[in-house]
Design a protein around this motif. Structure first.
Motif, PDB file in Angstrom:
ATOM      1  N   ILE A   1       0.819  -1.207   0.000  1.00 35.56           N
ATOM      2  CA  ILE A   1       0.000   0.000   0.000  1.00 35.56           C
ATOM      3  C   ILE A   1       0.858   1.266   0.000  1.00 35.56           C
ATOM      4  N   LEU A   2       1.860   1.316   0.879  1.00 39.72           N
ATOM      5  CA  LEU A   2       2.682   2.524   0.994  1.00 39.72           C
ATOM      6  C   LEU A   2       3.918   2.487   0.103  1.00 39.72           C
ATOM      7  N   GLU A   3       4.193   1.315  -0.498  1.00 40.64           N
ATOM      8  CA  GLU A   3       5.303   1.160  -1.445  1.00 40.64           C
ATOM      9  C   GLU A   3       6.644   1.583  -0.844  1.00 40.64           C
ATOM     10  N   LYS A   4       6.915   1.119   0.374  1.00 38.30           N
ATOM     11  CA  LYS A   4       8.167   1.436   1.046  1.00 38.30           C
ATOM     12  C   LYS A   4       9.252   0.441   0.639  1.00 38.30           C
ATOM     13  N   SER A   5      10.505   0.876   0.786  1.00 42.13           N
ATOM     14  CA  SER A   5      11.640   0.047   0.410  1.00 42.13           C
ATOM     15  C   SER A   5      11.850  -1.084   1.404  1.00 42.13           C
ATOM     16  N   THR A   6      12.599  -2.096   0.985  1.00 39.47           N
ATOM     17  CA  THR A   6      12.900  -3.224   1.866  1.00 39.47           C
ATOM     18  C   THR A   6      13.683  -2.760   3.089  1.00 39.47           C
ATOM     19  N   GLU A   7      14.614  -1.814   2.904  1.00 40.57           N
ATOM     20  CA  GLU A   7      15.402  -1.303   4.027  1.00 40.57           C
ATOM     21  C   GLU A   7      14.511  -0.621   5.057  1.00 40.57           C
ATOM     22  N   PHE A   8      13.572   0.174   4.586  1.00 37.17           N
ATOM     23  CA  PHE A   8      12.653   0.870   5.500  1.00 37.17           C
ATOM     24  C   PHE A   8      11.788  -0.136   6.256  1.00 37.17           C
ATOM     25  N   ILE A   9      11.276  -1.130   5.539  1.00 38.98           N
ATOM     26  CA  ILE A   9      10.415  -2.149   6.163  1.00 38.98           C
ATOM     27  C   ILE A   9      11.178  -2.914   7.234  1.00 38.98           C
ATOM     28  N   ASN A  10      12.425  -3.295   6.930  1.00 40.74           N
ATOM     29  CA  ASN A  10      13.244  -4.012   7.921  1.00 40.74           C
ATOM     30  C   ASN A  10      13.506  -3.160   9.154  1.00 40.74           C
ATOM     31  N   LEU A  11      13.680  -1.869   8.933  1.00 44.83           N
ATOM     32  CA  LEU A  11      13.916  -0.952  10.041  1.00 44.83           C
ATOM     33  C   LEU A  11      12.687  -0.862  10.950  1.00 44.83           C
ATOM     34  N   VAL A  12      11.511  -0.780  10.350  1.00 41.66           N
ATOM     35  CA  VAL A  12      10.271  -0.720  11.131  1.00 41.66           C
ATOM     36  C   VAL A  12      10.050  -2.030  11.891  1.00 41.66           C
ATOM     37  N   GLU A  13      10.290  -3.162  11.228  1.00 44.97           N
ATOM     38  CA  GLU A  13      10.102  -4.454  11.890  1.00 44.97           C
ATOM     39  C   GLU A  13      11.039  -4.611  13.086  1.00 44.97           C
ATOM     40  N   LYS A  14      12.289  -4.235  12.897  1.00 41.35           N
ATOM     41  CA  LYS A  14      13.294  -4.408  13.949  1.00 41.35           C
ATOM     42  C   LYS A  14      13.003  -3.530  15.150  1.00 41.35           C
ATOM     43  N   ASN A  15      12.552  -2.321  14.917  1.00 42.63           N
ATOM     44  CA  ASN A  15      12.378  -1.367  16.009  1.00 42.63           C
ATOM     45  C   ASN A  15      10.944  -1.288  16.523  1.00 42.63           C
ATOM     46  N   VAL A  16       9.999  -1.051  15.626  1.00 41.85           N
ATOM     47  CA  VAL A  16       8.621  -0.789  16.051  1.00 41.85           C
ATOM     48  C   VAL A  16       7.843  -2.078  16.267  1.00 41.85           C
TER      49      VAL A  16
END
Length: 810
Positions: A280-295
């Protein structure tokens, strides 16, 4: 101001290290800082601003803060700090820090064009205040003690916490390290005096502040393009969640905790799943990994602690009864409830829950009917084993594991809930309940499987006696459930069911259409299939589609034959070629319009029953029907028609109509082109054939629109509010809208000795009907005078026309 600052310096040098002198000094420091801030504001408001005086005033504030820091260090080294002998210390120093931090926070707006002149001095001011903050927090956390049994000292502690809460709120806008130091000490102090801080509304204040902090930073991370800002925002949000986790653990016994704030926050966080961020938001793999790891990881930890509180679970249960304001909220609710289900399963929380676990399942079933958009938009949920599921399957698998841990008493309640859901009008919740029931029964053993199947067969048999049941969604749901259960019983049990319910008995046709004759042993099925085909032949020889009773029996026989295993034989080909010729609209002189009516409904049911048994000999009849471009018939026939065409491409020159011409015609019709697209895109062989044809550009336009998630979402929204409603039960005189079979009637199905309850008829007042018709005629005349309508308005007009057409056809 300079004289006051010098006087303060002399006082600090001359004063002895005592509690009394320390109190006087911090009061002098507070007055000095206040004077500095007031003088700066006055200078900035003056038209004749002198940069030198402005810098001098800021330097005085820095010196005061530095002197106070040095004096606090000396006090810590020489004496014990208690609230009894230093009552002003915790609140006064906090006010000084808060005042300076607020000044730094508002500096850009406050100084405006003069900011460049004092930028370095402001940085020194903030750094010096931060040093004071660190010393102050260390003193509070490790050296200062409150006797919380004394009312006045408890009140000072509460005021101190309130001031430090405000400091933390400002600090997160200035510097991450400053914010981290503030919240770590704050939580430590709360934990130290937690027993005396309960029921003081501290947790609710903190949760409200942190909820805003986390939301703001996540929104910033999603909106900004600069990587550093996004990273900082995600880190701050993650830190906020972890601090909220500590506070949740500290105040877990507080009876005044308002979990409404927390649940709203969790709904905002849980939607940031990797699938949503990617699709939906078309975010990059790096951004997604960052959100998963932290949030995401911090979210799971917080949720695990919240699940220990029954009051939190009760608030989760309320989600099922609340209306949603957006489609994103529906997804958030689904994902939060399934996260709760996973968490409760892992925690093995079965004691002291009452009916909470069952009610959580009911909450999920209440939300599922609104999930049409998200079940079809293409979300992929990833498990710990890197397996990927659609959202619907993800909910089903986790709910299965969840319910499998239920007690016998809870399982009995679940069966009743699943039974009522299967007999509801919503297709998604009914399909979910049916699949869940099938999977659960498979885990329970042969005895429960057999008993459940027998009970549901009896219920299906009684429901089939309702005139409404044959065209209701409940029939589809029950058929799916019965078939799934029957396929899992042993061959001996299948034969036992066959002996109990004779397949060739007209009263049992509906049962075996659901169970499928092909699920019987081969020798039994072969004998039954032969008798079914012979009976169909006898009826076809004297068929008159106007004979409703005979036609109903034939349709049931054809549907029954469709459940048999397919075999190739001339007898079968001739039989169904004859059956299709009987359906030819030219032969029976029947005009097919865009919508179904009394005349075409019978033919529609007949055609629908034949579609699974078509052969090449009747393709020209299907072509004739498809040329009418009637959407209901196209939806039934098109896929089978294309399959037959592909299976007999060598004979295409002998077809009365070129299949490509028919597809081209349907692709240019707005009501049918999406049906053509779905069929073409699901068959690679057909796709390769039509890709070179001129009409394929039309299909490409559809594909480009569907590739846009926003466009696809809009298309899904057009039908997301669709609900089944029988025309007789759509009257405003009806008081219940749950489904088209009253629960009281459902309960009576369990009583095998009872008689069928009398039908409930809607009593109509003829005078009232005349009044309604007069109003309708006036409204229709006014609408006809209007020329411009929006798409939603046109759909509403179409819905009204369909309702009125149903009245005419009664």
């Amino acid at each position: 101001m300079q004289t006051a600052c010098l006087r303060l310096k002399e006082s600090l040098v001359q004063q002895n290290l005592s509690a009394e002198n320390f109190t006087l000094i911090i009061q002098d420091c507070e007055r000095g800082i206040i004077q500095c801030m007031e003088m700066i504001i006055n200078m900035l408001e003056s038209t004749n601003l002198e940069g030198v005086k402005l810098n001098t005033c800021l330097q005085d504030a820095i010196e005061i803060l530095q002197m106070l820091s040095d004096f606090v260090k000396k006090i810590l080294e020489s004496m014990v700090l208690t609230c009894a002998n230093m009552k002003l210390f915790p609140t006064t120093v906090a006010k000084i820090i808060l005042s300076v931090f607020n000044h730094c926070k508002d500096s850009e707006h406050m100084y405006g064009e003069h900011l460049n002149k004092v930028q370095q001095v402001l940085k020194d001011l903030f750094r010096t205040c931060h040093e004071l903050q660190v010393i102050y927090l260390m003193a509070l956390e490790n050296h200062f003690t409150f006797n919380v049994t004394e009312v006045d000292e408890l009140n000072i502690l509460l005021e101190t916490l309130d001031l430090n809460l405000k400091i933390g709120d400002v600090a997160q806008l200035l510097d991450i390290k400053t914010m981290a130091a503030q919240w770590k000490s704050y939580t430590s102090i709360c934990d130290k005096y937690s027993k005396h801080l309960l029921n003081r509304n501290i947790y609710n204040k903190c949760s409200k502040l942190f909820a805003n902090l986390i939301r703001t930073n996540m929104r910033t991370a999603l909106e900004v393009e600069e990587e550093k800002i996004a990273l900082r925002s995600i880190k701050v949000a993650s830190f906020g969640i972890m601090i909220l986790l500590k506070l949740t653990n500290t105040f877990k016994d507080d009876v005044n905790n308002d979990y409404e704030i927390i649940v709203c926050l969790l709904l905002d966080i849980v939607i940031y799943d990797s699938s949503y961020l990617k699709l939906i938001l078309e975010k990059s793999t790096e951004f997604i990994n960052l959100v998963e790891k932290n949030v995401s990881n911090a979210f799971e930890s917080l949720l695990a602690h919240l699940l220990l509180e029954n009051n939190f679970l009760k608030r989760i249960i309320q989600l099922g009864s609340q209306t949603h304001t957006s489609d994103e909220e529906v997804l958030s609710k689904l994902m939060l409830v399934i996260s709760v289900i996973k968490g409760v399963t892992l925690a093995n929380k079965s004691q002291d829950c009452g009916d909470l676990r069952v009610n959580i399942l009911k909450t999920l079933l209440n939300i599922i009917p609104n999930g049409h958009v998200w079940f079809n938009i293409g979300l992929e949920m990833t498990t710990h084993g890197n397996n990927k599921f659609g959202l619907f399957e993800h909910l089903l698998v986790n709910t299965l594991v969840y319910v499998s841990s239920f007690t016998t008493e809870e399982f009995s309640m679940v069966e009743r809930i699943l039974y009522e859901t299967v007999l509801s009008c919503d297709s998604y919740s009914a399909l979910f309940a049916a699949n869940l029931w099938i999977l659960l029964i498979r885990l329970c053993g042969k005895t429960i499987l057999t008993n459940t199947l027998q009970c549901l067969i009896r219920i299906h048999h009684k429901l089939s006696q309702h005139n409404l049941f044959d065209s209701s969604p409940q029939k589809i749901h029950m058929t799916h459930l019965l078939r799934g259960l029957f396929e899992n019983v042993s061959p001996d049990q299948r034969l036992a069911v066959c002996k109990q319910y004779n397949v060739l008995d007209e009263n049992h046709f509906d049962i075996w259409i659901a169970l499928r004759v092909s699920n019987l042993p081969n020798n039994v099925e072969g004998n039954i299939k032969k008798q079914i085909l012979e009976r169909i032949c006898r009826i076809l020889n004297n068929l008159n589609l106007g004979d409703t009773e005979q036609n109903d029996i034939l349709i049931k026989l054809i549907n029954l034959a469709a459940t048999c295993s397919c075999t190739e034989s001339n007898q079968i080909s001739e039989l169904f070629a004859k059956a299709w010729r009987k359906a030819c609209p030219v032969c029976i002189q029947l005009t097919i319009g865009p919508q179904l009516n009394v005349d075409t409904l019978c033919l529609y049911k007949y055609v629908d029953a034949l579609t699974e048994l078509v052969r090449s000999a009747i393709i020209h009849v299907m072509s004739t029907i498809l040329k009418t471009r009637s959407p209901p018939f196209v939806s039934v026939l098109l896929e089978q028609y294309c399959n037959l065409w592909l299976a007999h491409t060598a004979d295409v020159i002998n077809f009365a109509d070129n299949p490509l011409d028919i597809l081209s015609s349907l692709a240019t019709e707005n009501r049918t082109k999406i049906l053509v697209y779905n069929v073409v895109m699901s068959n690679i062989e057909l796709y390769n054939i039509v890709s070179e044809e001129p009409f394929y550009k039309l299909l490409s336009d559809i594909e480009s629109r569907r590739n846009s998630i926003l466009e696809l979402k809009e298309e899904l929204l057009l039908v997301s509010e669709g609900r089944f409603a029988h025309k007789c039960l759509s009257s405003k005189l009806e008081t219940q809208e749950q489904n088209n079979f009253d629960l009281a009637d459902i309960d009576s199905l369990f009583d095998t000795d009872g008689q069928e309850p009398a039908s409930k008829r809607v009593k109509l007042n003829l005078n009232e009907a005349d009044d309604l018709l007069n109003k309708l005629e006036e409204a229709a005349s006014e609408l006809c005078a209007m020329t411009v309508f929006s798409a939603p308005q046109r759909r509403r007009v179409s819905d009204v026309c369909n309702m009125l057409r149903n009245i005419c056809e009664q």
